[in-house]
Scaffold this motif. Structure first.
Motif, PDB file in Angstrom:
ATOM      1  N   LEU A 116       0.811  -1.213   0.000  1.00  0.00           N
ATOM      2  CA  LEU A 116       0.000   0.000   0.000  1.00  0.00           C
ATOM      3  C   LEU A 116       0.845   1.264   0.000  1.00  0.00           C
ATOM      4  N   GLU A 117       2.079   1.183   0.506  1.00  0.00           N
ATOM      5  CA  GLU A 117       2.950   2.354   0.499  1.00  0.00           C
ATOM      6  C   GLU A 117       3.566   2.587  -0.875  1.00  0.00           C
ATOM      7  N   ASN A 118       3.541   1.565  -1.703  1.00  0.00           N
ATOM      8  CA  ASN A 118       4.131   1.672  -3.029  1.00  0.00           C
ATOM      9  C   ASN A 118       3.246   0.943  -4.027  1.00  0.00           C
ATOM     10  N   PRO A 119       2.159   1.561  -4.480  1.00  0.00           N
ATOM     11  CA  PRO A 119       1.186   0.871  -5.320  1.00  0.00           C
ATOM     12  C   PRO A 119       1.636   0.598  -6.748  1.00  0.00           C
ATOM     13  N   PHE A 120       2.708   1.243  -7.199  1.00  0.00           N
ATOM     14  CA  PHE A 120       3.128   1.085  -8.584  1.00  0.00           C
ATOM     15  C   PHE A 120       4.193   0.006  -8.763  1.00  0.00           C
ATOM     16  N   THR A 121       5.369   0.248  -8.175  1.00  0.00           N
ATOM     17  CA  THR A 121       6.495  -0.669  -8.334  1.00  0.00           C
ATOM     18  C   THR A 121       7.183  -0.833  -6.995  1.00  0.00           C
ATOM     19  N   SER A 122       8.202  -1.662  -6.964  1.00  0.00           N
ATOM     20  CA  SER A 122       8.978  -1.832  -5.729  1.00  0.00           C
ATOM     21  C   SER A 122      10.236  -0.983  -5.813  1.00  0.00           C
ATOM     22  N   ARG A 155      -4.709  -1.997  -7.536  1.00  0.00           N
ATOM     23  CA  ARG A 155      -3.538  -1.482  -6.818  1.00  0.00           C
ATOM     24  C   ARG A 155      -3.854  -0.054  -6.362  1.00  0.00           C
ATOM     25  N   SER A 156      -4.733   0.016  -5.390  1.00  0.00           N
ATOM     26  CA  SER A 156      -5.298   1.295  -4.960  1.00  0.00           C
ATOM     27  C   SER A 156      -4.233   2.250  -4.424  1.00  0.00           C
ATOM     28  N   ILE A 157      -4.392   3.512  -4.796  1.00  0.00           N
ATOM     29  CA  ILE A 157      -3.583   4.572  -4.199  1.00  0.00           C
ATOM     30  C   ILE A 157      -4.300   5.031  -2.947  1.00  0.00           C
ATOM     31  N   THR A 158      -3.662   4.868  -1.815  1.00  0.00           N
ATOM     32  CA  THR A 158      -4.245   5.178  -0.516  1.00  0.00           C
ATOM     33  C   THR A 158      -3.379   6.222   0.197  1.00  0.00           C
ATOM     34  N   PRO A 159      -3.813   6.720   1.350  1.00  0.00           N
ATOM     35  CA  PRO A 159      -2.964   7.651   2.101  1.00  0.00           C
ATOM     36  C   PRO A 159      -1.594   7.076   2.443  1.00  0.00           C
ATOM     37  N   PHE A 160      -1.503   5.751   2.584  1.00  0.00           N
ATOM     38  CA  PHE A 160      -0.217   5.137   2.908  1.00  0.00           C
ATOM     39  C   PHE A 160       0.809   5.351   1.792  1.00  0.00           C
ATOM     40  N   SER A 161       0.330   5.580   0.569  1.00  0.00           N
ATOM     41  CA  SER A 161       1.230   5.804  -0.562  1.00  0.00           C
ATOM     42  C   SER A 161       1.995   7.119  -0.446  1.00  0.00           C
ATOM     43  N   PHE A 162       1.511   8.033   0.402  1.00  0.00           N
ATOM     44  CA  PHE A 162       2.106   9.367   0.514  1.00  0.00           C
ATOM     45  C   PHE A 162       2.807   9.600   1.849  1.00  0.00           C
ATOM     46  N   LEU A 206      -7.818  -2.121   2.768  1.00  0.00           N
ATOM     47  CA  LEU A 206      -7.923  -2.229   1.312  1.00  0.00           C
ATOM     48  C   LEU A 206      -9.324  -2.680   0.916  1.00  0.00           C
ATOM     49  N   ALA A 207      -9.908  -3.592   1.688  1.00  0.00           N
ATOM     50  CA  ALA A 207     -11.260  -4.078   1.400  1.00  0.00           C
ATOM     51  C   ALA A 207     -12.284  -2.945   1.498  1.00  0.00           C
ATOM     52  N   VAL A 208     -12.157  -2.093   2.515  1.00  0.00           N
ATOM     53  CA  VAL A 208     -13.078  -0.965   2.663  1.00  0.00           C
ATOM     54  C   VAL A 208     -12.888   0.038   1.528  1.00  0.00           C
ATOM     55  N   THR A 209     -11.650   0.177   1.070  1.00  0.00           N
ATOM     56  CA  THR A 209     -11.391   1.047  -0.089  1.00  0.00           C
ATOM     57  C   THR A 209     -12.132   0.536  -1.319  1.00  0.00           C
ATOM     58  N   TYR A 210     -12.068  -0.775  -1.554  1.00  0.00           N
ATOM     59  CA  TYR A 210     -12.813  -1.374  -2.666  1.00  0.00           C
ATOM     60  C   TYR A 210     -14.318  -1.163  -2.476  1.00  0.00           C
ATOM     61  N   LEU A 211     -14.782  -1.341  -1.250  1.00  0.00           N
ATOM     62  CA  LEU A 211     -16.204  -1.186  -0.953  1.00  0.00           C
ATOM     63  C   LEU A 211     -16.694   0.215  -1.303  1.00  0.00           C
ATOM     64  N   PHE A 224       0.251  11.601  -7.387  1.00  0.00           N
ATOM     65  CA  PHE A 224      -0.618  12.756  -7.209  1.00  0.00           C
ATOM     66  C   PHE A 224      -1.549  12.956  -8.408  1.00  0.00           C
ATOM     67  N   ALA A 225      -1.075  12.597  -9.594  1.00  0.00           N
ATOM     68  CA  ALA A 225      -1.871  12.809 -10.804  1.00  0.00           C
ATOM     69  C   ALA A 225      -3.019  11.812 -10.936  1.00  0.00           C
ATOM     70  N   THR A 226      -2.847  10.612 -10.394  1.00  0.00           N
ATOM     71  CA  THR A 226      -3.838   9.559 -10.602  1.00  0.00           C
ATOM     72  C   THR A 226      -4.618   9.173  -9.347  1.00  0.00           C
ATOM     73  N   GLU A 227      -4.349   9.810  -8.222  1.00  0.00           N
ATOM     74  CA  GLU A 227      -5.013   9.393  -6.978  1.00  0.00           C
ATOM     75  C   GLU A 227      -6.530   9.541  -7.043  1.00  0.00           C
ATOM     76  N   SER A 228      -7.016  10.520  -7.799  1.00  0.00           N
ATOM     77  CA  SER A 228      -8.468  10.718  -7.886  1.00  0.00           C
ATOM     78  C   SER A 228      -9.172   9.544  -8.551  1.00  0.00           C
ATOM     79  N   ASP A 229      -8.439   8.799  -9.393  1.00  0.00           N
ATOM     80  CA  ASP A 229      -9.021   7.633 -10.055  1.00  0.00           C
ATOM     81  C   ASP A 229      -9.302   6.504  -9.076  1.00  0.00           C
TER      82      ASP A 229
END
Length: 318
Positions: free
Chosen positions: A5-11, A148-155, A73-78, A24-29
């Motif tokens: 969750l801290e790194n939703p794109f790559t490692s 691969r949700s962008i969450t607050p943990f990503s920032f 993550l489940a609540v984010t999907y919900l 920042f550009a895609t978090e709204s999606d």
């Protein structure tokens, strides 16, 4: 590869400028639909639906001993799903199926085994694997397969890097407290309107205010000077989050005073007051149930997607 969750794109070990720009550009999606917060303000149905389903997700997390990131993550999907799909009223089994399917998807993203048979073993209402799979496909379709949700943990790492003390124990304490606040914030519907980055910045700011009050003014200035942050949104989110934490403190005192009279266990992070009441009432109902009612035959929900039975369609109006 397990989803981080801290790194939703790559490692990667360090945040790179292009990766930050993408976040920042895609978090709204990866947020609920724009009209969802307005729906929550004008109708009680979705508020109640979300509360009940989140409560079910937390119960599953507790029963299966999952790490809290899975339920988050489940609540984010919900939230993303119910903001884009119409949920039929008067069918409580739909909420349970939705909760099971969301946490099943989250567990898969975290490469964690979901012991469905163990969890459903003593339930009156059970679902077969095919039914859950169909529901998962509906969720995936509504979310455009963006799992691969962008969450607050990503920032978190980015905003914490603006904190002046570089002593690892201090920065870790700041991160731990911010993480706890983010977990708690997921239960508050008033925070759903804010972007993940704003929630992360507010959580880090609030943590620094609690842990390092003397350094808070300079840290606040550093975050506000960031080009990525909307100052008005940050101020509003911070105030809402601070109010939530203060309310948590009051409830914690009350919980401590009444703990000797309470027989149910709580999850690692906060359930809302109404959710706790639902769990308590459920426990009381199960304990006092007559023996003959305990023998009610369990029903298996098969083919829930069949026409005329249950079909989800996109929300047109609230």
């Amino acid at each position: 590869m397990e989803f981080d969750l801290e790194n939703p794109f790559t490692s990667f070990e360090e945040h790179q400028s292009d990766t930050l720009l993408d976040l920042f550009a895609t978090e709204s999606d990866h947020m609920p639909a724009h009209n969802f917060v307005q729906c929550l303000k004008i109708t009680d149905f979705y508020v109640s639906l979300r509360q009940e389903t989140v409560s079910l997700i937390l119960q599953i997390q507790f029963a299966c001993n999952f790490e809290p990131f899975i339920s988050y993550l489940a609540v984010t999907y919900l939230d993303r799903f119910i903001s884009r799909q119409e949920i039929p009223q008067g069918k409580p089994w739909v909420l349970r199926l939705l909760a099971v399917s969301c946490i099943s998807l989250a567990a898969k993203m975290k490469n964690t085994h979901f012991p469905l048979s163990k969890f459903q073993g003593d339930q009156e209402l059970i679902f077969d694997a095919q039914t859950i799979h169909r529901m998962e496909l509906l969720i995936l379709d509504a979310l455009n397969w963006r799992m691969r949700s962008i969450t607050p943990f990503s920032f978190l790492c980015f905003f914490i890097s603006l904190f002046e003390p570089k002593d690892p124990p201090l920065t870790q304490a700041l991160k731990d407290r911010a993480t706890d606040i983010i977990f708690r914030a997921h239960s508050d519907i008033k925070l759903l309107e804010f972007k993940p980055s704003v929630i992360a910045a507010s959580a880090v700011l609030l943590s620094s205010y609690e842990l390092f009050p003397l350094q808070f003014p300079s840290f606040k200035t550093s975050i506000l000077s960031s080009d990525y942050v909307n100052k008005e949104d940050l101020s509003k989110c911070f105030d809402t989050m601070q109010e939530m934490v203060e309310m948590d403190g009051c409830e914690s005192i009350l919980d401590t005073l009444s703990s000797s009279r309470t027989q149910f266990s709580v999850v690692d992070y906060k359930c809302t007051k109404s959710e706790s009441q639902q769990i308590t009432n459920s426990s009381i109902t199960t304990t006092t149930m007559m023996p003959e009612k305990r023998e009610i035959k369990r029903r298996k929900m098969n083919g829930f997607c069949s026409e005329g039975e249950f079909q989800l369609s996109r929300i047109q109006n609230c």
